[in-house]
Design an enzyme around this catalytic site. Structure first.
Site, PDB file in Angstrom:
ATOM      1  N   ASP A   1       0.873  -1.182   0.000  1.00  0.00           N
ATOM      2  CA  ASP A   1       0.000   0.000   0.000  1.00  0.00           C
ATOM      3  C   ASP A   1       0.908   1.231   0.000  1.00  0.00           C
ATOM      4  O   ASP A   1       1.906   1.266   0.733  1.00  0.00           O
ATOM      5  CB  ASP A   1      -0.898   0.005   1.249  1.00  0.00           C
TER       6      ASP A   1
ATOM      7  N   GLY B   1      -4.766   4.730   2.185  1.00  0.00           N
ATOM      8  CA  GLY B   1      -4.864   3.661   3.179  1.00  0.00           C
ATOM      9  C   GLY B   1      -4.357   4.107   4.543  1.00  0.00           C
ATOM     10  O   GLY B   1      -3.742   5.166   4.687  1.00  0.00           O
TER      11      GLY B   1
ATOM     12  N   THR C   1     -15.916  -2.752 -10.389  1.00  0.00           N
ATOM     13  CA  THR C   1     -16.993  -1.871  -9.948  1.00  0.00           C
ATOM     14  C   THR C   1     -18.196  -1.900 -10.895  1.00  0.00           C
ATOM     15  O   THR C   1     -18.042  -2.153 -12.101  1.00  0.00           O
ATOM     16  CB  THR C   1     -16.465  -0.412  -9.872  1.00  0.00           C
TER      17      THR C   1
ATOM     18  N   TYR D   1     -13.282   6.921 -14.043  1.00  0.00           N
ATOM     19  CA  TYR D   1     -12.965   5.873 -13.062  1.00  0.00           C
ATOM     20  C   TYR D   1     -13.422   4.500 -13.581  1.00  0.00           C
ATOM     21  O   TYR D   1     -12.646   3.540 -13.629  1.00  0.00           O
ATOM     22  CB  TYR D   1     -13.636   6.209 -11.724  1.00  0.00           C
TER      23      TYR D   1
END
Ligand code: UFG
Length: 332
Positions: free
Chosen positions: A31, A36, A116, A140
């Site tokens: 990450d 995060g 998504t 996106y």
């Protein structure tokens, strides 16, 4: 053998790490901590760095026996993607390319991908199934679709198998109360409604009440983050069993309007939660509801927390205990 979780310190990634830990998996997390939080990790060995840094990825692949990857690391704000698409292509598409190249170099053949509902755009059919048209209405969603297509060609050329999980609206928090949603800035409906309940915002803005829906507000399919996490674990198992690449929707198949969400949040919190009707937000489809029959049949996935009340209840426990998110530790 370890599972590498990219973006494992994010909202959904951290819940997947928790689910993998419950299964006794060996976990490595990558990450860059742009979004995060270290504190969100209930397990795993964390490497802080970026997928676009090849030397960094070499270290991760050389120091660990990685057999499967769950890939969350990405930017995911629809609005920002419309004003700064380059950021999305660079981090999401190029970052995924770098990861796939390294997988190929190190012979890692399995990847579960965080996709998504935004890959569909304005749906032709409700509920949406995996064979429906994909025509994203925002950058996106376009980058996530491009990432899926890239995986398809890496499968064709290099036999890297992928399972892409297209989630609808993630909600709720871990049952332990230790991890939950903390985005900066926050743009999602449920956390914002709960911030209004906490008095951190004067009201919730309802983006449009003139849609072609029962009460005029947008309808979404909310799915508990722990149920999403569970699906990733099942997908890793399925790939290990030798399954072919596949795409699955993850949702409950039940739509709730923005007004209904606010009503349920009022009941759960016992707070008034003022609401103000405002103009539509660009790029919002009126209705997004999933058919997850395929995930249920092939992954054996069954959401455990399918009541919206339960999702909001768990989110409320998290937000009321952590009104400043993960910063509470340092600020309190
Ligand atoms: N909404 C409001 N007020 C707010 C925030 C949201 O009315 O302050 C409305 C939105 O207009 C939308 C609904 O609440 O109609 C849900 O909005 P969210 O921002 O919570 O979620 P989205 O449906 O826009 O986005 C989610 C994921 C995205 C994903 C998308 C798929 O967060 O990552 O679903 O369409 F791309």
């Amino acid at each position: 053998m370890a599972v590498l979780v990219t973006g494992g310190a994010g909202y959904i990634g951290s819940h997947a790490v928790a689910a993998l830990k419950e299964q006794g998996e060996d976990i490595v997390v990558v990450d860059n901590l742009q979004q995060g939080h270290k504190e969100a990790l209930l397990g795993g060995k964390l490497y802080v760095g970026d997928l676009r840094d090849p030397d960094f990825l070499d270290t991760v692949f050389q120091e660990n026996a990685i057999d499967s990857i769950i890939h969350f690391a990405a930017n995911s704000l629809v609005g920002e993607s419309m004003t700064n698409p380059g950021k999305y292509y660079h981090n999401n598409v190029y970052g995924t390319l770098c990861l796939l190249e390294k997988m190929n170099e190190y012979g890692v053949k399995r990847i579960v991908f965080s996709s998504t509902a935004a890959t569909y755009g304005e749906p032709e059919n409700v509920p949406i199934d995996e064979y429906d048209r994909t025509l994203p209405t925002n950058a996106y969603g376009e980058t996530k679709l491009a990432m899926e297509k890239m995986m398809k060609w890496f499968d064709t050329a290099h036999a890297i198998k992928f399972i892409s999980l297209r989630y609808f609206n993630a909600a709720g928090a871990h049952q332990s109360g230790l991890i939950g949603e903390d985005h900066q800035p926050e743009t999602h409906l449920i956390p914002i409604v709960l911030e209004a309940a906490l008095g951190k915002r004067p009201h919730i803005s309802v983006f449009g009440d003139d849609y072609d829906t029962e009460d005029g507000t947008c309808v979404r399919d909310y799915i508990h983050v722990s149920d999403l996490a569970e699906a990733h674990v099942l997908a890793v198992h399925r790939l290990r069993e030798g399954a072919e690449s596949a795409v699955y929707n993850l949702g409950n198949g039940q739509g709730f309007s923005v007004k209904q969400v606010i009503e349920i949040a009022r009941a759960v919190t016992g707070r008034e939660i003022p609401a103000a009707i405002e103009p539509r937000r660009a790029g919002d489809p009126a209705v997004l509801v999933a058919s997850s029959d395929r995930a249920r049949a092939e992954l054996g996935w069954k959401p455990r927390f399918s009541k919206l009340e339960d999702m909001i209840e768990s989110a409320w426990s998290w937000h009321s205990a952590h009104p400043n998110g993960y910063n509470d530790k340092s600020s309190s």
